[in-house]
Design a protein around this motif. Structure first.
Motif, PDB file in Angstrom:
ATOM      1  N   ALA A  68      -9.278  -2.674   0.494  1.00 51.56           N
ATOM      2  CA  ALA A  68      -9.973  -1.630   1.413  1.00 51.56           C
ATOM      3  C   ALA A  68     -11.135  -1.069   0.679  1.00 51.56           C
ATOM      4  N   LEU A  69     -12.182  -0.589   1.452  1.00 49.85           N
ATOM      5  CA  LEU A  69     -13.218   0.046   1.017  1.00 49.85           C
ATOM      6  C   LEU A  69     -13.326   1.362   1.502  1.00 49.85           C
ATOM      7  N   LEU A  70     -13.444   2.438   0.734  1.00 51.04           N
ATOM      8  CA  LEU A  70     -13.447   3.571   0.982  1.00 51.04           C
ATOM      9  C   LEU A  70     -14.972   4.484   0.855  1.00 51.04           C
ATOM     10  N   ARG A  71     -15.214   5.407   1.686  1.00 53.61           N
ATOM     11  CA  ARG A  71     -16.303   6.316   1.298  1.00 53.61           C
ATOM     12  C   ARG A  71     -15.945   7.750   1.495  1.00 53.61           C
ATOM     13  N   PHE A  72     -16.203   8.306   0.134  1.00 52.41           N
ATOM     14  CA  PHE A  72     -15.780   9.591  -0.002  1.00 52.41           C
ATOM     15  C   PHE A  72     -16.798  10.676   0.580  1.00 52.41           C
ATOM     16  N   ARG A  73     -16.351  12.079   0.687  1.00 46.84           N
ATOM     17  CA  ARG A  73     -17.287  12.833   1.259  1.00 46.84           C
ATOM     18  C   ARG A  73     -18.452  13.273   0.427  1.00 46.84           C
ATOM     19  N   SER A  74     -18.295  12.801  -1.033  1.00 50.61           N
ATOM     20  CA  SER A  74     -19.387  13.187  -1.871  1.00 50.61           C
ATOM     21  C   SER A  74     -20.595  12.186  -1.725  1.00 50.61           C
ATOM     22  N   GLY A  75     -20.199  11.073  -0.924  1.00 46.33           N
ATOM     23  CA  GLY A  75     -21.129   9.813  -0.869  1.00 46.33           C
ATOM     24  C   GLY A  75     -20.817   8.655  -1.607  1.00 46.33           C
ATOM     25  N   ALA A  76     -19.733   9.013  -2.798  1.00 48.86           N
ATOM     26  CA  ALA A  76     -19.406   7.895  -3.689  1.00 48.86           C
ATOM     27  C   ALA A  76     -18.605   6.814  -2.929  1.00 48.86           C
ATOM     28  N   LEU A  77     -18.515   5.654  -3.615  1.00 46.90           N
ATOM     29  CA  LEU A  77     -17.556   4.610  -2.791  1.00 46.90           C
ATOM     30  C   LEU A  77     -16.475   4.294  -3.592  1.00 46.90           C
ATOM     31  N   GLY A  78     -15.315   3.906  -2.830  1.00 44.76           N
ATOM     32  CA  GLY A  78     -14.209   3.262  -3.628  1.00 44.76           C
ATOM     33  C   GLY A  78     -13.647   2.091  -3.239  1.00 44.76           C
ATOM     34  N   VAL A  79     -12.963   1.097  -3.902  1.00 43.78           N
ATOM     35  CA  VAL A  79     -12.429  -0.093  -3.810  1.00 43.78           C
ATOM     36  C   VAL A  79     -11.086   0.079  -4.005  1.00 43.78           C
ATOM     37  N   MET A  82       0.752  -1.225   0.313  1.00 49.94           N
ATOM     38  CA  MET A  82       0.126  -0.144  -0.162  1.00 49.94           C
ATOM     39  C   MET A  82       0.823   1.233  -0.042  1.00 49.94           C
ATOM     40  N   SER A  83       1.959   1.358   0.805  1.00 49.60           N
ATOM     41  CA  SER A  83       2.688   2.466   0.918  1.00 49.60           C
ATOM     42  C   SER A  83       3.703   2.636  -0.304  1.00 49.60           C
ATOM     43  N   GLN A  84       4.193   1.463  -0.797  1.00 56.52           N
ATOM     44  CA  GLN A  84       4.925   1.539  -1.741  1.00 56.52           C
ATOM     45  C   GLN A  84       4.516   1.365  -3.299  1.00 56.52           C
ATOM     46  N   GLN A  85       4.331   0.297  -3.859  1.00 55.59           N
ATOM     47  CA  GLN A  85       3.756   0.264  -5.180  1.00 55.59           C
ATOM     48  C   GLN A  85       2.297   0.859  -5.483  1.00 55.59           C
ATOM     49  N   ALA A  86       1.464   0.774  -4.405  1.00 58.58           N
ATOM     50  CA  ALA A  86       0.084   1.154  -4.787  1.00 58.58           C
ATOM     51  C   ALA A  86      -0.056   2.566  -4.358  1.00 58.58           C
ATOM     52  N   SER A  87       0.812   3.250  -3.602  1.00 57.19           N
ATOM     53  CA  SER A  87       0.885   4.545  -3.442  1.00 57.19           C
ATOM     54  C   SER A  87       0.447   5.546  -4.401  1.00 57.19           C
ATOM     55  N   HIS A  88       0.929   4.953  -5.804  1.00 55.91           N
ATOM     56  CA  HIS A  88       0.575   5.854  -6.830  1.00 55.91           C
ATOM     57  C   HIS A  88      -0.917   5.871  -7.167  1.00 55.91           C
ATOM     58  N   HIS A  89      -1.480   4.922  -6.905  1.00 50.83           N
ATOM     59  CA  HIS A  89      -2.770   4.495  -7.302  1.00 50.83           C
ATOM     60  C   HIS A  89      -3.932   5.071  -6.322  1.00 50.83           C
ATOM     61  N   LEU A  90      -3.429   5.042  -4.977  1.00 52.95           N
ATOM     62  CA  LEU A  90      -3.835   5.591  -3.941  1.00 52.95           C
ATOM     63  C   LEU A  90      -4.034   7.154  -4.547  1.00 52.95           C
ATOM     64  N   ASP A  91      -2.884   7.672  -4.784  1.00 54.42           N
ATOM     65  CA  ASP A  91      -2.869   8.945  -5.242  1.00 54.42           C
ATOM     66  C   ASP A  91      -4.143   9.507  -6.340  1.00 54.42           C
ATOM     67  N   LEU A  92      -4.091   8.513  -7.293  1.00 53.79           N
ATOM     68  CA  LEU A  92      -5.104   8.677  -8.254  1.00 53.79           C
ATOM     69  C   LEU A  92      -6.584   8.466  -7.997  1.00 53.79           C
ATOM     70  N   LEU A  93      -6.824   7.543  -6.964  1.00 51.85           N
ATOM     71  CA  LEU A  93      -8.215   7.394  -6.802  1.00 51.85           C
ATOM     72  C   LEU A  93      -8.773   8.669  -5.813  1.00 51.85           C
ATOM     73  N   GLN A  94      -7.824   9.168  -4.774  1.00 52.57           N
ATOM     74  CA  GLN A  94      -8.240  10.285  -4.169  1.00 52.57           C
ATOM     75  C   GLN A  94      -8.323  11.467  -5.079  1.00 52.57           C
ATOM     76  N   TRP A  95      -7.503  11.661  -6.197  1.00 54.43           N
ATOM     77  CA  TRP A  95      -7.220  12.661  -6.981  1.00 54.43           C
ATOM     78  C   TRP A  95      -8.601  12.773  -7.856  1.00 54.43           C
ATOM     79  N   PHE A  96      -9.230  11.717  -8.318  1.00 57.40           N
ATOM     80  CA  PHE A  96     -10.251  11.574  -9.140  1.00 57.40           C
ATOM     81  C   PHE A  96     -11.670  11.644  -8.138  1.00 57.40           C
ATOM     82  N   MET A  97     -11.571  10.972  -6.862  1.00 53.79           N
ATOM     83  CA  MET A  97     -12.913  10.855  -6.144  1.00 53.79           C
ATOM     84  C   MET A  97     -13.047  12.051  -5.036  1.00 53.79           C
TER      85      MET A  97
END
Length: 370
Positions: free
Chosen positions: A220-231, A180-195
């Motif tokens: 992981a499951l995420l709930r965004f402030r907009s109400g949208a969900l994330g995986v 999560m902190s290394q290889q997929a850190s990039h993708h976590l950034d993209l997920l939050q950047w878009f959502m």
């Protein structure tokens, strides 16, 4: 107005450094002037390979090269804060590899030190500059998605035990963290950047195939402030080799899927009432890559240099504050992964071992850096 190339130095000559050297070499806007590594032999061999002076001490390097304007910090993650804070006194711009640090407190120290010394700080998330990601981001900024519904990322990569054995810091809580902190850190950034901002997370982590302290697999499951969900799905236990690094964004009026090994292939482009030819858009925005690092480093570096040369700050660059948001979210994921339950990003961690030395360890303790 034509400018002279920006004089660049690299601190830390490990595995990822070659992408930075390649990016600098292909740009007319930058020139490499010196390299540094705490291992004198590595500093010397890297310097020889690139035809520049090498140093084992970055203070000596800065004293010898006052022309340096931009410093790439590529040391092990757990040392990012120490090195960036130390270098900030020189007032040079700093580009630090992702993740920015392993704790929010370290991010705060980096931001404060760089602000005090007027040293611009950027965190490397080059996948923002991949051509399909750029296309999707422009669609988002044009409000083509409408109400956000679901964002997902999948990182299914392969790392074998020898990857973690090449250095004594890889695979440790104190200096590295897991997938999560290394290889997929990039993708976590993209997920939050878009959502958008994240309201809460739930997470499960496991170490399935590798002899390391940290996780090799997470979901992981995420709930965004907009109400949208994330995986958020990430593993380095895919076998026998890398499978994918992907991003999906689904909204009220359209959906985009970016696939490939490095979010480099536009696989779906669908918008209601769209006058575009989806096949044409997908073909134009997709790009071939040599490996999972992708092609974004030079584009990211150019955006940094353009900003240093007086252009308006590129809105897609990741500065210290944006890098800190990623670490706050990452900390929440580890807190949920270790302690369970639902966690709000920004809450003080009670269980997350990220950035801490564990009581027991599968690997030998990491060596100190000079």
């Amino acid at each position: 107005m034509k400018h002279e190339p920006v004089a660049v130095a690299v601190v830390g000559c490990g595995r990822v450094a070659y992408k930075h050297f390649d990016a600098i070499a292909e740009m007319s806007e930058a020139r490499l002037v010196a390299v540094c590594d705490s291992d004198p032999a590595k500093a010397a061999s890297t310097a020889t390979a690139h035809g520049v002076p090498g140093y084992a001490d970055y203070h000596a390097m800065l004293a010898a090269h006052p022309e340096i304007e931009l410093i790439h910090v590529l040391v092990p993650t757990g040392y990012h804060a120490r090195v960036v804070v130390d270098l900030s006194q020189y007032g040079r711009a700093i580009v630090v590899e992702k993740p920015m640090a392993l704790t929010v407190a370290d991010c705060d120290a980096m931001i404060s030190a760089c602000a005090a010394h007027h040293a611009p700080l950027y965190v490397v998330y080059q996948n923002r500059f991949n051509t399909p990601v750029q296309a999707a981001r422009r669609a988002l900024e044009a409000e083509r998605f409408g109400t956000p519904v679901l964002g997902t990322v999948r990182v299914r990569w392969c790392r074998h035990q020898d990857y973690y054995e090449q250095d004594d810091w890889h695979g440790t809580w104190a200096l590295d963290g897991g997938v999560m902190s290394q290889q997929a850190s990039h993708h976590l950034d993209l997920l939050q950047w878009f959502m958008g901002p994240v309201e809460s997370v739930q997470c499960q982590i496991a170490t399935r195939l590798l002899d390391i302290e940290v996780e090799d697999t997470a979901a992981a499951l995420l709930r965004f402030r907009s109400g949208a969900l994330g995986v958020y799905e990430a593993t380095v236990a895919a076998r026998p080799d890398n499978l994918e690094g992907s991003l999906s964004v689904l909204g009220e009026h359209g959906s985009v899927v970016i696939a490939g090994i490095a979010v480099n292939q536009l696989a779906q482009w669908r918008f209601a009432g769209d006058g575009d030819d989806p096949q044409q858009v997908m073909q134009a925005a997709s790009e071939a890559v040599k490996n999972e690092y992708g092609n974004g480093h030079a584009r990211y570096l150019k955006a940094v240099i353009d900003t240093l040369r007086g252009a308006p700050p590129h809105p897609w660059l990741v500065d210290g504050a944006e890098g800190r948001r990623n670490i706050a979210l990452l900390t929440a994921l580890y807190e949920a992964g270790v302690g369970g339950g639902t966690v709000v990003p920004g809450s003080p961690p009670q269980h997350s071992p990220l950035g801490r030395v564990p009581l027991t360890a599968k690997k030998r303790p990491p060596r100190a850096i000079a």
